[in-house]
Design an enzyme around this catalytic site. Structure first.
Site, mmCIF file in Angstrom:
data_model
loop_
_atom_site.group_PDB
_atom_site.id
_atom_site.type_symbol
_atom_site.label_atom_id
_atom_site.label_comp_id
_atom_site.label_asym_id
_atom_site.label_seq_id
_atom_site.Cartn_x
_atom_site.Cartn_y
_atom_site.Cartn_z
ATOM 1 N N GLU A 80 -84.549 47.490 -34.291
ATOM 2 C CA GLU A 80 -84.947 49.247 -34.927
ATOM 3 C C GLU A 80 -86.519 49.064 -34.862
ATOM 4 O OE1 GLU A 80 -83.957 50.935 -36.732
ATOM 5 O OE2 GLU A 80 -85.417 51.902 -37.806
ATOM 6 N N ASP A 81 -87.217 48.343 -34.691
ATOM 7 C CA ASP A 81 -88.519 48.877 -34.219
ATOM 8 C C ASP A 81 -89.308 48.218 -32.766
ATOM 9 O OD1 ASP A 81 -88.749 49.155 -37.025
ATOM 10 O OD2 ASP A 81 -89.878 47.100 -37.259
#
Ligand code: MN
Length: 727
Positions: A80-81
């Site tokens: 996600e990051d």
């Protein structure tokens, strides 16, 4: 500020305690990898990002999950990051870990916050449906727990929206999964932001009472342990104050103030065996006064989430009531960690999402269908959602559709106007076909245009939801009447043809209104229009009127055909054709063809018995036959038919056993010739003892004729028997 070292050390402690068999080398590798990936990121409090995955991994380890889950927790924010790919995680840490991370990422991207109460159950269902592996749910819950613990660094808006989500989705899920400890903590942490005043009041009250409470609890604890020691029951006993949210909830439900609220103390006695549980219960009831009606035996009847314990409420010398929960260590694990405790008990084994695990999970979730009202509404199980798919609008609203649904279904679920103006769709921000199958968690965006032509008929075959189908049909019904009539008419006529009927709708003044009434339409155009937009299938329409039409056609046919003459009557075979015509009921009479209509073979024909000239054969449609209903003449009209072409005569041979005498052969020949059959061969052979065999070969049209001749032959004197011979 929390430090890396602190969290790193706590994770190790948790791993040693709960997961002694863990693959430490791999876990170290994951820590370094995640730290490296998140290097440029900081937490909201300014601490290094890696602290968050470390803390989540610690919670996961404390739950007792397996190495893969711990790795998944360490890496859960990587996709996600950071620029990490699924493939990379798979290569470095294996398929299972990559799938866990992928699953958590999907849940992270999903937005489970909503203000609409009726969406809650949908959200919870989607949450489960999206996480094919229960470990994904558990990691996500751990993730939320740590985020909720560190919520003070978020903006007030985020604090409230996240806490709402925690209260509505995560805490009930933890409860469903039997994780009481985590559920309580989530409740309390969320309440802190959702109702800060009351939260504060309760905690202040508890703090003010703290010393008093602790003294009270110590005294009760001492009484219990003393008694149990005296009878030799090995136990661990401790008291606690019920958690803030549960006190808050009691106040709300019972409408009481804090001072009025008793029953906030709970004691736990944990023992080794189930018999010990009941023994302890006896001693507790002996030590204190029982509060009637509060005893519950969840050991013999576990709660739907598999919780087991004995509960009783008693009052001590101080006059303060308190609850005592008695359970074994195993029950305690289940009560604290719920579904996760399952992994804990798979000692040494690397728990995996194999079939058995899922069976277990499924049973747990299924068993919650009979959850009491206090527990959350409907049941919750992974495979229960096979018939539903949950997707999002770009704004994060959840839309539940039947499995196999497409952007078309989605568009009509939003609004019929959106569906009718649809010109395309995006799934997860990529242009997609309108017949693409939606999967859980997809974000679907419908592209519309004012100049859209409206739905196409194909959409009716593509969409899966009734809602979409109905709305598309409505559109066609309204917008395209002329076109529908053309379409509908052609399907109707095709269906009529298939049913063996004249394709056009009957225009008959009598029949047509009758049929329309039966179909419940005012006109044939209305019917066509309905078929055209799909409100009714042509098959159904024709099916409803087919019998009436057939009956009407038959009736008409009969009116056209002379009544006494049933030309379709089964052919009778023992008649002789004269000039190729057989007259029914009259054997071999004279036949002539009427000059007025000169029938030829194949014409429908009728016969008229003339005075002295045999039967005159007319075509059935000859004007001269028009008066055959006239009673004076009716008897003279007879049924006639063309001799069947396949009624060609065939040779047959009979062998007759005879007593030899003069004239016998002649008698046989006479019978044959008077029967009007063609004699082919006739001879006699004498046998010893005055016997002979006469063999006769002749032509017959059928077996009936043969048998009638054979009977006549057997009537001849001295003919004793017969048998069919070979030709
Ligand atoms: Mn996270």
């Amino acid at each position: 500020m929390e430090t890396f070292e602190e969290h790193y050390a706590s994770l190790h402690t948790a791993l040693e305690q709960h997961l002694p068999g863990a693959d430490m080398a791999l876990i170290e590798k994951a820590i370094r990898y995640a730290d490296d990936k998140h290097r440029s990121q900081l937490r909201k409090d300014g601490s290094p990002y890696i602290i968050h995955p470390l803390a989540v991994a610690q919670i996961v380890a404390e739950m007792g999950l397996d190495t893969d889950s711990v790795l998944g927790a360490l890496l859960h924010d990587c996709i996600e990051d950071t620029d990490t790919s699924h493939e990379e995680i798979e290569r470095l840490f294996g398929t299972t870990v990559a799938e866990l991370v992928e699953g958590v990422t999907k849940l992270t991207r999903a937005n489970f916050s909503t203000s609409e109460q009726e969406q809650m159950e949908n959200l919870r269902k989607m949450f489960m449906a999206m996480s094919k592996d229960i470990r994904v749910v558990l990691i996500k819950i751990a993730d939320r727990l740590h985020n909720q613990r560190t919520m003070q660094y978020q903006t007030p808006e985020k604090q409230i929206s996240k806490s709402r989500e925690t209260m509505d989705v995560y805490a009930p899920l933890a409860h469903r999964l039997g994780m009481q400890r985590i559920k309580m903590e989530l409740d309390d942490l969320a309440l802190k932001y959702l109702d800060p005043d009351d939260y504060q009041k309760i905690t202040d009250h508890l703090n003010a009472q703290k010393e008093q409470d602790e003294a009270f609890m110590r005294s009760i604890q001492a009484q219990i342990t003393e008694r149990l020691a005296s009878v030799g029951i090995h136990n661990t006993t401790y008291g606690r104050i019920k958690h803030v949210y549960s006190i808050y909830h009691k106040m709300q439900v019972q409408g009481k103030s804090l001072d009025e609220l008793y029953d906030i103390y709970a004691f736990r006695v944990i023992v080794d065996t189930i018999p010990d549980c009941y023994n302890v219960l006896g001693h507790i009831h002996d030590l204190f006064n029982l509060v009637p009606g509060r005893f519950k035996d969840y050991i013999s009847t576990p709660k739907p989430n598999m919780y087991q314990s004995l509960h009783t409420t008693v009052i001590g010398r101080q006059g303060i009531p308190f609850e005592v929960q008695i359970r074994t260590w195993e029950m305690h694990q289940t009560a604290e960690y719920g579904i996760a405790a399952h992994w804990k008990y798979k000692q040494g084994g690397q728990g995996s999402g194999d079939e058995k695990d899922f069976e277990w999970v499924r049973r747990l979730l299924e068993s919650q269908q009979d959850t009491d009202a206090e527990d959350y509404v409907e049941s919750l199980k992974i495979d229960m959602f096979d018939d539903e798919v949950f997707v999002f609008t770009p704004k994060g609203r959840v839309v539940s559709l039947p499995t196999g649904s497409t952007p078309i279904d989605f568009a009509y679920a939003i609004h019929s106007g959106v569906g009718n103006a649809m010109i395309g769709a995006k799934i997860n921000n990529r242009i997609a076909n309108i017949d693409a199958k939606l999967t859980n968690g997809d974000i679907v965006e419908i592209l519309t245009s004012k100049s859209a032509k409206g739905p196409s008929r194909d959409w009716l075959n593509i969409c899966r939801s009734n809602q979409a189908r109905t709305k598309i049909k409505q559109w066609f019904k309204k917008e395209k009447r002329e076109e529908n009539i053309v379409h509908g008419r052609s399907s109707f006529e095709a269906e009529m043809r298939r049913a063996g009927l004249p394709p056009a709708a009957p225009s008959d003044d009598e029949l047509s209104p009758k049929l329309l009434k039966k179909l419940s339409f005012d006109s044939w155009d209305d019917l066509y229009a309905a078929i055209g937009y799909g409100g009714l299938t042509a098959t159904k329409a024709v099916g409803r009127i087919r019998d009436d039409i057939t009956r009407a056609l038959r009736q008409k046919e009969e009116e056209r055909t002379p009544k006494p003459l049933r030309v379709e009557e089964p052919v009778r075979l023992n008649r002789h054709a004269v000039n190729g015509v057989i007259v029914e009921d009259i054997d071999s009479c004279m036949i002539k063809f009427a000059k007025c209509c000169t029938p030829v073979p194949g014409d429908a024909i009728v016969g008229f018995i003339t005075k002295g000239f045999g039967v005159s054969v007319h075509r059935a449609d000859c004007p001269n036959t028009a008066h055959r209903d006239d009673p004076a003449q009716a008897a003279r009209w007879v049924r006639v038919r063309w001799a069947n072409l396949d009624e060609q005569p065939f040779d047959t041979t009979l062998e007759l056993d005879c007593i030899t005498r003069d004239g016998l052969v002649l008698d046989v020949a006479t019978v044959i010739s008077t029967a009007h059959v063609h004699l082919k061969e006739l001879n006699a052979k004498d046998l010893p003892g005055n016997k002979s065999i006469v063999t006769v070969r002749f032509e017959v049209k059928n077996v009936g004729e043969l048998e009638s001749i054979r009977a006549k032959l057997l009537n001849i004197r001295d003919v004793m028997g017969s048998r069919r011979g070979q030709n």
